[in-house]
Write an enzyme that holds these catalytic residues in place. Structure first.
Site, PDB file in Angstrom:
ATOM      1  N   GLN A 232     -24.645  -8.312  55.397  1.00 36.74           N
ATOM      2  CA  GLN A 232     -23.860  -9.123  54.466  1.00 36.74           C
ATOM      3  C   GLN A 232     -24.648 -10.367  54.046  1.00 36.74           C
ATOM      4  O   GLN A 232     -25.115 -11.127  54.875  1.00 36.74           O
ATOM      5  CB  GLN A 232     -22.530  -9.534  55.125  1.00 36.74           C
ATOM      6  CG  GLN A 232     -21.613 -10.352  54.227  1.00 36.74           C
ATOM      7  CD  GLN A 232     -21.042  -9.549  53.059  1.00 36.74           C
ATOM      8  OE1 GLN A 232     -20.716  -8.369  53.193  1.00 36.74           O
ATOM      9  NE2 GLN A 232     -20.940 -10.175  51.897  1.00 36.74           N
TER      10      GLN A 232
ATOM     11  N   ASP B 298     -26.850  -0.834  50.466  1.00 34.68           N
ATOM     12  CA  ASP B 298     -26.861  -1.839  49.400  1.00 34.68           C
ATOM     13  C   ASP B 298     -28.035  -1.605  48.428  1.00 34.68           C
ATOM     14  O   ASP B 298     -28.160  -2.320  47.435  1.00 34.68           O
ATOM     15  CB  ASP B 298     -26.964  -3.256  49.988  1.00 34.68           C
ATOM     16  CG  ASP B 298     -25.611  -3.969  49.970  1.00 34.68           C
ATOM     17  OD1 ASP B 298     -24.671  -3.443  49.331  1.00 34.68           O
ATOM     18  OD2 ASP B 298     -25.497  -5.039  50.596  1.00 34.68           O
TER      19      ASP B 298
ATOM     20  N   LYS C 178     -14.037  -4.772  52.481  1.00 33.81           N
ATOM     21  CA  LYS C 178     -14.864  -3.582  52.721  1.00 33.81           C
ATOM     22  C   LYS C 178     -14.324  -2.768  53.885  1.00 33.81           C
ATOM     23  O   LYS C 178     -14.237  -1.537  53.814  1.00 33.81           O
ATOM     24  CB  LYS C 178     -16.318  -4.001  52.985  1.00 33.81           C
ATOM     25  CG  LYS C 178     -17.042  -4.531  51.756  1.00 33.81           C
ATOM     26  CD  LYS C 178     -18.412  -5.136  52.090  1.00 33.81           C
ATOM     27  CE  LYS C 178     -19.014  -5.793  50.843  1.00 33.81           C
ATOM     28  NZ  LYS C 178     -20.261  -6.541  51.135  1.00 33.81           N
TER      29      LYS C 178
END
Lengths: 280, 280
Positions: free
Chosen positions: A93, A116, A49
């Site tokens: 995460q 997200d 990422k």
């Protein structure tokens, strides 16, 4: 016609478009990645990422905390980032270490920075087909289908797996595109009765080679979201070589859905930036 | 065994429980119903709701505005009600007159007072199986199935209709109960191919007698959410007398799902009250 969907290629093309767009911004969009603990897979994903962000001109901050960090500390940190005008996107995460409650922590992410798409507000917006942030993997799947001109309206889409990150948002996305949808999971009896009906079959379970040629119909389009690591080699949820001659399109593992997930993260960060700067 | 689900009876029983519970509260729970215009069906529904509230001891305020009322005025009113400590629930009666944007107005209802479960936050919570407010009709359907001891896990539930108020929340509710789900709608091709597979068939479309005996399998459980008024008589979406001998359970229209919707509204108001008073 090529029947193997080239996620790498499509992803590369989209990244170039993003890079060009970001180049025209007066400032750099910025993302904060919060990591807790030292999970090996997470380390790899986060590096990918970060690399992708830098590649297209997105500033990325990596906050890495010891696995003993307190829930309250993380929530306070997130609140500060919510109010920080320099930050466009916040990514927690997953998975978190067992002692931390992900749902409780995610709740505190400002929905407008929730790259997200995991907050209730964004999940609800997706269900209502209104303009929120959509989880990266499902968004990437829709982009792949679009890139290959797959018509979705009126198709029977069978989704295997009902996770918050993949299966559930896909229900909304395919429904918003007028597909008839069946959703299967661990409690489904006679799975193959359903998978055999699929015009488009999405498998997101995490079981190596769960789907074989006896479970699909001729000409199906398969999206394989599984990433199963066995003896350091990656396998999908679909037995690729076993089904290949029977399908009309299929994503390989690796090189199918995977690359799109990271690229859609970039897209979400850019969308957050544009909304914050009212330039959309 | 009786195969016609008695929504009136079950609803009556639940209302008695609610009345008893409310009787033990230190104050009366309160609901505000906001109506715009003078839609005839809305007048009837609101009267039914008001009557039911009074019956169980819920205070109900009916705000009725001219159809020319400004969107901004309604939003300001809602904001005041959000902050009013005496108000537990806010219900915006739908449909609104064409000149008003329901989605835009609903957004301003405090999710903790959103007794219709229509805000993004509540839709998202339902999708995540976390503790929010659930739209009344879907909630009533689940209560009916519970009252008749219908096992949902592993069943194939086919939902026809994907409205925000019924079809979509039912996806989440049945999924949270471990059913395999198929969702059909106006763009579905060969509807009967799907309806024939259903162990539980929910029809919420608004087309008189859309479903007949050739479209179902022997022993199916049918939930008919349709209310179609023809020459002042009510009809469901299912041709009741045509399917009756083939089903194992079915809701009649009227007297099936309808009475449960109002009762679940009472339940939602009470839940709001309890959460506000931390007595849950």
């Amino acid at each position: 016609m090529e029947k193997i969907i080239n996620g790498k290629e499509i992803s590369k093309k989209i990244k170039e478009e993003i890079k060009k767009e970001v180049g025209g911004f007066p400032s750099k969009p910025s993302l904060v990645v919060i990591q807790v603990g030292n999970d090996e897979a997470s380390n790899i994903y986060i590096n990918t990422k970060k690399k992708a962000c830098i590649e297209v001109g997105i500033k990325v901050y990596h906050l890495k905390y010891n696995e003993n960090v307190a829930e309250e500390f993380l929530i306070e940190k997130i609140k500060k980032l919510n109010n920080d005008q320099k930050i466009d996107g916040i990514l927690l995460q997953l998975p978190l270490p067992q002692n931390l409650n992900a749902t409780k922590i995610i709740k505190h992410i400002d929905p407008s920075k929730d790259v997200d798409g995991l907050t209730s507000a964004n999940i609800g917006k997706l269900m209502n087909n209104s303009n929120g942030l959509i989880p990266c993997t499902p968004l990437g799947i829709m982009e792949l289908l679009k890139a290959y001109d797959v018509k979705i309206e009126g198709k029977h889409v069978v989704i295997v797996g009902r996770s918050t990150l993949i299966g559930k948002p896909l229900i909304s996305l395919f429904l918003n595109n007028n597909a008839t949808i069946t959703i299967c999971h661990s409690k489904t009896k006679n799975l193959s009765e359903y998978t055999k009906q699929a015009d488009i079959l999405v498998v997101a379970v995490g079981k190596k080679h769960l789907i074989n040629r006896n479970m699909i119909k001729e000409g199906v389009i398969i999206i394989d979201v599984g990433i199963n690591r066995v003896a350091n080699k990656l396998y999908g949820d679909v037995d690729f070589s076993n089904v290949l001659d029977k399908v009309s399109l299929i994503t390989p593992v690796p090189g199918g859905v995977g690359p799109m997930t990271v690229t859609m993260l970039l897209k979400n960060v850019v969308n957050c930036y544009k909304k914050r700067h009212h330039s959309e």
